[in-house]
Scaffold this motif. Structure first.
Motif, PDB file in Angstrom:
ATOM      1  N   PHE A  96      -5.645  -2.361  10.266  1.00 35.51           N
ATOM      2  CA  PHE A  96      -4.536  -2.186  11.210  1.00 35.51           C
ATOM      3  C   PHE A  96      -5.134  -1.587  12.488  1.00 35.51           C
ATOM      4  O   PHE A  96      -5.576  -0.440  12.493  1.00 35.51           O
ATOM      5  CB  PHE A  96      -3.466  -1.237  10.669  1.00 35.51           C
ATOM      6  CG  PHE A  96      -2.808  -1.707   9.392  1.00 35.51           C
ATOM      7  CD1 PHE A  96      -2.881  -3.028   8.976  1.00 35.51           C
ATOM      8  CD2 PHE A  96      -2.095  -0.814   8.606  1.00 35.51           C
ATOM      9  CE1 PHE A  96      -2.266  -3.455   7.799  1.00 35.51           C
ATOM     10  CE2 PHE A  96      -1.463  -1.224   7.430  1.00 35.51           C
ATOM     11  CZ  PHE A  96      -1.563  -2.544   7.021  1.00 35.51           C
ATOM     12  N   THR A  97      -5.128  -2.337  13.554  1.00 35.04           N
ATOM     13  CA  THR A  97      -5.745  -1.849  14.783  1.00 35.04           C
ATOM     14  C   THR A  97      -4.705  -1.266  15.737  1.00 35.04           C
ATOM     15  O   THR A  97      -5.045  -0.863  16.850  1.00 35.04           O
ATOM     16  CB  THR A  97      -6.557  -2.967  15.447  1.00 35.04           C
ATOM     17  OG1 THR A  97      -5.707  -4.117  15.601  1.00 35.04           O
ATOM     18  CG2 THR A  97      -7.744  -3.341  14.574  1.00 35.04           C
ATOM     19  N   PHE A 117      -2.011   4.686   8.784  1.00 38.77           N
ATOM     20  CA  PHE A 117      -2.690   4.911  10.066  1.00 38.77           C
ATOM     21  C   PHE A 117      -4.209   4.850   9.940  1.00 38.77           C
ATOM     22  O   PHE A 117      -4.919   4.766  10.923  1.00 38.77           O
ATOM     23  CB  PHE A 117      -2.297   6.275  10.645  1.00 38.77           C
ATOM     24  CG  PHE A 117      -0.828   6.413  10.909  1.00 38.77           C
ATOM     25  CD1 PHE A 117      -0.175   5.529  11.758  1.00 38.77           C
ATOM     26  CD2 PHE A 117      -0.089   7.423  10.320  1.00 38.77           C
ATOM     27  CE1 PHE A 117       1.185   5.654  12.023  1.00 38.77           C
ATOM     28  CE2 PHE A 117       1.266   7.557  10.570  1.00 38.77           C
ATOM     29  CZ  PHE A 117       1.909   6.671  11.416  1.00 38.77           C
ATOM     30  N   GLU A 118      -4.684   4.942   8.711  1.00 36.98           N
ATOM     31  CA  GLU A 118      -6.137   5.042   8.486  1.00 36.98           C
ATOM     32  C   GLU A 118      -6.777   3.692   8.168  1.00 36.98           C
ATOM     33  O   GLU A 118      -7.993   3.584   8.097  1.00 36.98           O
ATOM     34  CB  GLU A 118      -6.380   6.031   7.331  1.00 36.98           C
ATOM     35  CG  GLU A 118      -7.798   6.534   7.226  1.00 36.98           C
ATOM     36  CD  GLU A 118      -7.906   7.863   6.495  1.00 36.98           C
ATOM     37  OE1 GLU A 118      -6.900   8.341   5.950  1.00 36.98           O
ATOM     38  OE2 GLU A 118      -9.022   8.429   6.484  1.00 36.98           O
ATOM     39  N   MET A 119      -5.956   2.662   7.973  1.00 46.51           N
ATOM     40  CA  MET A 119      -6.484   1.367   7.539  1.00 46.51           C
ATOM     41  C   MET A 119      -7.292   0.699   8.655  1.00 46.51           C
ATOM     42  O   MET A 119      -6.792   0.499   9.762  1.00 46.51           O
ATOM     43  CB  MET A 119      -5.329   0.432   7.141  1.00 46.51           C
ATOM     44  CG  MET A 119      -4.554   0.898   5.921  1.00 46.51           C
ATOM     45  SD  MET A 119      -5.611   0.919   4.460  1.00 46.51           S
ATOM     46  CE  MET A 119      -4.819   2.223   3.517  1.00 46.51           C
ATOM     47  N   GLY A 120      -8.513   0.329   8.329  1.00 43.39           N
ATOM     48  CA  GLY A 120      -9.347  -0.361   9.308  1.00 43.39           C
ATOM     49  C   GLY A 120      -8.759  -1.687   9.761  1.00 43.39           C
ATOM     50  O   GLY A 120      -8.976  -2.108  10.902  1.00 43.39           O
ATOM     51  N   PRO A 144      -9.806   2.098  17.600  1.00 44.82           N
ATOM     52  CA  PRO A 144     -11.137   1.879  17.024  1.00 44.82           C
ATOM     53  C   PRO A 144     -11.054   1.529  15.538  1.00 44.82           C
ATOM     54  O   PRO A 144     -10.192   2.039  14.827  1.00 44.82           O
ATOM     55  CB  PRO A 144     -11.836   3.240  17.185  1.00 44.82           C
ATOM     56  CG  PRO A 144     -10.903   4.145  17.870  1.00 44.82           C
ATOM     57  CD  PRO A 144      -9.595   3.481  18.061  1.00 44.82           C
ATOM     58  N   THR A 145     -11.937   0.662  15.108  1.00 45.93           N
ATOM     59  CA  THR A 145     -12.054   0.358  13.679  1.00 45.93           C
ATOM     60  C   THR A 145     -13.477  -0.052  13.356  1.00 45.93           C
ATOM     61  O   THR A 145     -14.130  -0.727  14.155  1.00 45.93           O
ATOM     62  CB  THR A 145     -11.091  -0.764  13.244  1.00 45.93           C
ATOM     63  OG1 THR A 145     -11.360  -1.083  11.872  1.00 45.93           O
ATOM     64  CG2 THR A 145     -11.245  -2.022  14.093  1.00 45.93           C
ATOM     65  N   ARG A 146     -13.942   0.353  12.183  1.00 45.99           N
ATOM     66  CA  ARG A 146     -15.274  -0.038  11.745  1.00 45.99           C
ATOM     67  C   ARG A 146     -15.367  -1.543  11.534  1.00 45.99           C
ATOM     68  O   ARG A 146     -16.462  -2.090  11.466  1.00 45.99           O
ATOM     69  CB  ARG A 146     -15.648   0.682  10.461  1.00 45.99           C
ATOM     70  CG  ARG A 146     -14.765   0.318   9.292  1.00 45.99           C
ATOM     71  CD  ARG A 146     -15.127   1.111   8.033  1.00 45.99           C
ATOM     72  NE  ARG A 146     -16.463   0.849   7.592  1.00 45.99           N
ATOM     73  CZ  ARG A 146     -17.313   1.762   7.112  1.00 45.99           C
ATOM     74  NH1 ARG A 146     -16.920   3.012   7.015  1.00 45.99           N
ATOM     75  NH2 ARG A 146     -18.505   1.435   6.736  1.00 45.99           N
ATOM     76  N   LEU A 147     -14.206  -2.181  11.416  1.00 43.86           N
ATOM     77  CA  LEU A 147     -14.204  -3.611  11.121  1.00 43.86           C
ATOM     78  C   LEU A 147     -14.344  -4.479  12.375  1.00 43.86           C
ATOM     79  O   LEU A 147     -14.400  -5.702  12.276  1.00 43.86           O
ATOM     80  CB  LEU A 147     -12.915  -3.994  10.379  1.00 43.86           C
ATOM     81  CG  LEU A 147     -12.663  -3.206   9.090  1.00 43.86           C
ATOM     82  CD1 LEU A 147     -11.340  -3.609   8.471  1.00 43.86           C
ATOM     83  CD2 LEU A 147     -13.803  -3.423   8.093  1.00 43.86           C
ATOM     84  N   GLU A 190       0.826  -1.219   0.000  1.00 43.35           N
ATOM     85  CA  GLU A 190       0.000   0.000   0.000  1.00 43.35           C
ATOM     86  C   GLU A 190       0.856   1.264   0.000  1.00 43.35           C
ATOM     87  O   GLU A 190       0.472   2.277  -0.575  1.00 43.35           O
ATOM     88  CB  GLU A 190      -0.877   0.057   1.260  1.00 43.35           C
ATOM     89  CG  GLU A 190      -2.064  -0.871   1.277  1.00 43.35           C
ATOM     90  CD  GLU A 190      -3.320  -0.261   0.645  1.00 43.35           C
ATOM     91  OE1 GLU A 190      -3.340   0.966   0.414  1.00 43.35           O
ATOM     92  OE2 GLU A 190      -4.260  -1.026   0.375  1.00 43.35           O
ATOM     93  N   GLY A 248       2.118   7.566   6.186  1.00 36.31           N
ATOM     94  CA  GLY A 248       0.961   8.194   5.558  1.00 36.31           C
ATOM     95  C   GLY A 248      -0.324   7.428   5.812  1.00 36.31           C
ATOM     96  O   GLY A 248      -0.741   7.252   6.954  1.00 36.31           O
ATOM     97  N   ASN A 249      -0.914   6.945   4.726  1.00 31.61           N
ATOM     98  CA  ASN A 249      -2.225   6.293   4.787  1.00 31.61           C
ATOM     99  C   ASN A 249      -2.341   5.128   5.756  1.00 31.61           C
ATOM    100  O   ASN A 249      -3.443   4.764   6.157  1.00 31.61           O
ATOM    101  CB  ASN A 249      -2.581   5.761   3.396  1.00 31.61           C
ATOM    102  CG  ASN A 249      -3.421   6.761   2.631  1.00 31.61           C
ATOM    103  OD1 ASN A 249      -3.872   7.757   3.197  1.00 31.61           O
ATOM    104  ND2 ASN A 249      -3.641   6.488   1.362  1.00 31.61           N
TER     105      ASN A 249
END
Lengths: 422, 422
Positions: B115-116, B110-113, B67-70, B29, B107-108
């Motif tokens: 990766f908790t 940190f935003e991945m659902g 937190p994660t939506r997953l 990624e 970068g991105n």
């Protein structure tokens, strides 16, 4: 207290003491300090001191939400209270400068050992303060005007592979995606002006490819060229894009610094696509940093014409409810500033079009895919078509399963990505 | 793989899947992506793909650290594994540009659902990459040279009240503190160039006051003027300081953007005092953002001559062990870059001098007080003296209790602040 003299900040705050004293400590530390016996201090405090407006205790914990050297060695021997705290900051202390504003409302407080949670969850600005910021120069309307598309959401894609292609190879796949009907294509945030794909060459190759596609389809495509670089090179890269006929620039405005976005926004001749990579590093913890909507609002003040707000039904961490709060912050009244166009991106493909359209509840957004276009089994042109087809079907109130019967690209996308969400 | 072509990043990573796949996903990624069927992609992947070098699983949890939506609705039905992951990034992807480097390694992801937890805990650079950055122009040696003080820690203070004083009132208390023997005085990070205390006027008033003090004491004092402002105004403020005879500038380089520090460092004619307010917003969570030593290293690459590293025995959240790791990062070999002078600040006063000197284990630091000087019951001159007295006693191996018998300022400080730490 004259309300127009203040910026009002709301925090979630947790402390090993009592929450009222913690609120007072925050207000004092982030303005005048508490030192005595200095001539003129009393006047300083009345004009420059931050004021606690409200304290609402919310709960207690038996361990701190964040690490602190002040935690006792035996767990459970200390109570931590948390609550919501409202503080008014006189803006004479910092003026209309984003770095100084942030140092005041979101500076040292995160480092205090006695605060075991500290998150800035709301900011309220007087119109007079906002009037010093031009904000988005184009916004939703200006973005639509470049494209001449007014009646539907915009459809876009991020070039993949992210990095490694030269200007010609990249332009070739951009051409194919544009032919498929994309309104918008962008550089990946990982690609800017590297030695193997210089921005100058990429602008030439891409704008030539988009011109060819437009002559064939009759539709314009906007391309966001990434101008992220050393902060004193950003405007130069913008100028390279504009001189080469480019119609949009992109900035990784968190790693470049949010005020670099404000600087670019005052200078730009084309819409700015604002990419927020790194931002979750200070937003994802529930106990620390900035709330997402605060950050969205600051990004709009800084001049983001198109603004990443996570992904509806996507692969990023935020729930749809949280994403929609950021969408609302892109469009809410904010002094006289233009609206930012919200960009939903992260795990998007044709099958996500219906749920995104329904949850947005308005057409003013950019639906941005990566693999959903460039990973389509029949290539980027088919990928682009699949999304336009999904959007048209949704607008007509048809199920994608129905529309897919006579639209091969959509059918292949549904089979390949394996998911339709309504 | 030629090691000098790569920047090596080490992460703490947690995932709802398996840690090896998560590491591969991160590497992909954050470089080429996974898209297929694009001409030239194989070559792109071999030159531009990030590579996983090592994966060390560390443990499991029954709930996500972030937190994660997953996350499943029923807690405890999902396992989360975490570990340490090393990834090599080809620096051809970003070049010697801090914003682009950060977008690649921080970068991105940190935003991945999925990766908790995601925290960048180490960065290793080849010397060739570092050679494109001048780093600190003055560093420890250059700071000492301005003052002519080589054989002991430097003693400094932050002007309090933080904001609200005019230039003359501020210069008056600066004069008193300088007379007391301070090597260094600085603006609070909340004071920059506001309408009620313009930088130009403050430089004149302060440098005049310091000149008077020097004629009386024979000792120089360095004053760090805060030049934090809109990013395109920072160099102009630097020039105002230098033209007015100032000998140091200060930047809130996190709210202004770390590359603004690099820009200032390439331009500056005087040492830069680098203030890190806001930084804990992305460092204090154990599960998210950047580790402190990574950030210290990046700050040194950006050119911090004097660098805040928290506080030994202080009021901030980090333990002394963590603070000392940052001190080590200020001084460790880093290509050919100069060392940054570590600044210990946050809850300092005379009684903290012995423990700070012992734990530092070397004299190359700046001991920076706020209230410890300006809150002394007999005023800033006595406050400054109390710290110099504590330092002299410590150098002679005397207890402060002994030294305080014939040194009134030190005695008063000990009584007032109520604490001596060895």
């Amino acid at each position: 207290m004259k309300k127009t003299d203040y910026v009002i900040a709301t925090y979630l705050l947790e402390t090993d003491g009592d929450i009222e004293s913690a609120a007072e400590a925050l207000a004092t530390e982030q303005s005048t300090g508490t030192w005595t016996d200095v001539p003129g201090e009393e006047e300083a405090r009345s004009r420059h001191g931050a004021r606690v407006l409200a304290v609402t205790p919310k709960g207690e914990r038996d361990r701190p939400s964040l690490p602190t050297r002040l935690a006792p060695e035996a767990p459970g021997t200390q109570r931590y209270v948390w609550g919501i705290v409202e503080v008014a900051f006189p803006h004479i202390n910092f003026g209309p400068r984003l770095p100084n504003l942030l140092s005041a409302v979101a500076g040292n407080l995160f480092e205090m050992g006695a605060f075991t949670a500290a998150k800035l969850i709301d900011l309220e600005f007087p119109d007079e303060f906002l009037s010093h910021f031009p904000g988005p120069k184009f916004g939703i309307e200006g973005t639509r005007k470049v494209l001449g598309v007014y009646d539907r959401p915009l459809v876009g894609a991020i070039v993949k592979p992210c990095v490694g292609l030269g200007p010609r190879e990249l332009a070739e796949i951009v051409y194919r995606a544009a032919r498929g009907g994309l309104d918008f294509i962008k550089d990946d945030e990982l690609l800017a002006d590297p030695s193997y794909n210089r921005l100058h060459d990429r602008v030439d190759a891409v704008m030539d490819a988009l011109g060819r596609a437009e002559r064939e389809t009759g539709e314009k495509t906007m391309y966001a060229f990434n101008v992220t670089d050393r902060v004193d090179r950003i405007l130069e890269l913008h100028d390279i894009v504009v001189r080469g006929g480019g119609n949009c620039v992109m900035l990784n405005y968190v790693t470049a610094g949010i005020d670099a976005l404000r600087m670019l926004a005052e200078h730009t001749e084309v819409p700015i696509h604002a990419h927020r990579d790194f931002f979750p590093a200070f937003a994802r913890s529930p106990w620390l940093g900035l709330g997402t909507t605060v950050f969205t609002t600051l990004s709009r003040i800084a001049g983001a014409d198109q603004l990443h707000i996570g992904a509806l039904a996507g692969k990023l961490y935020e729930t749809d409810e949280e994403v929609l709060e950021s969408v609302a912050a892109c469009r809410a009244r904010l002094g006289g500033l233009r609206q930012s166009m919200p960009v939903s991106s992260g795990g998007q493909h044709a099958g996500k079009v219906p749920i995104t359209r329904r949850k947005m509840a308005h057409p003013d957004y950019l639906h941005l895919s990566g693999g959903g276009v460039f990973g389509h089994p029949d290539g980027p042109e088919a990928g682009a078509r699949s999304i336009r087809q999904a959007l048209a079907a949704t607008a007509e109130g048809r199920k994608l399963e129905d529309a897919a019967r006579d639209q091969a690209e959509l059918r292949r996308a549904i089979d390949y990505f394996g998911e339709i969400l309504y």
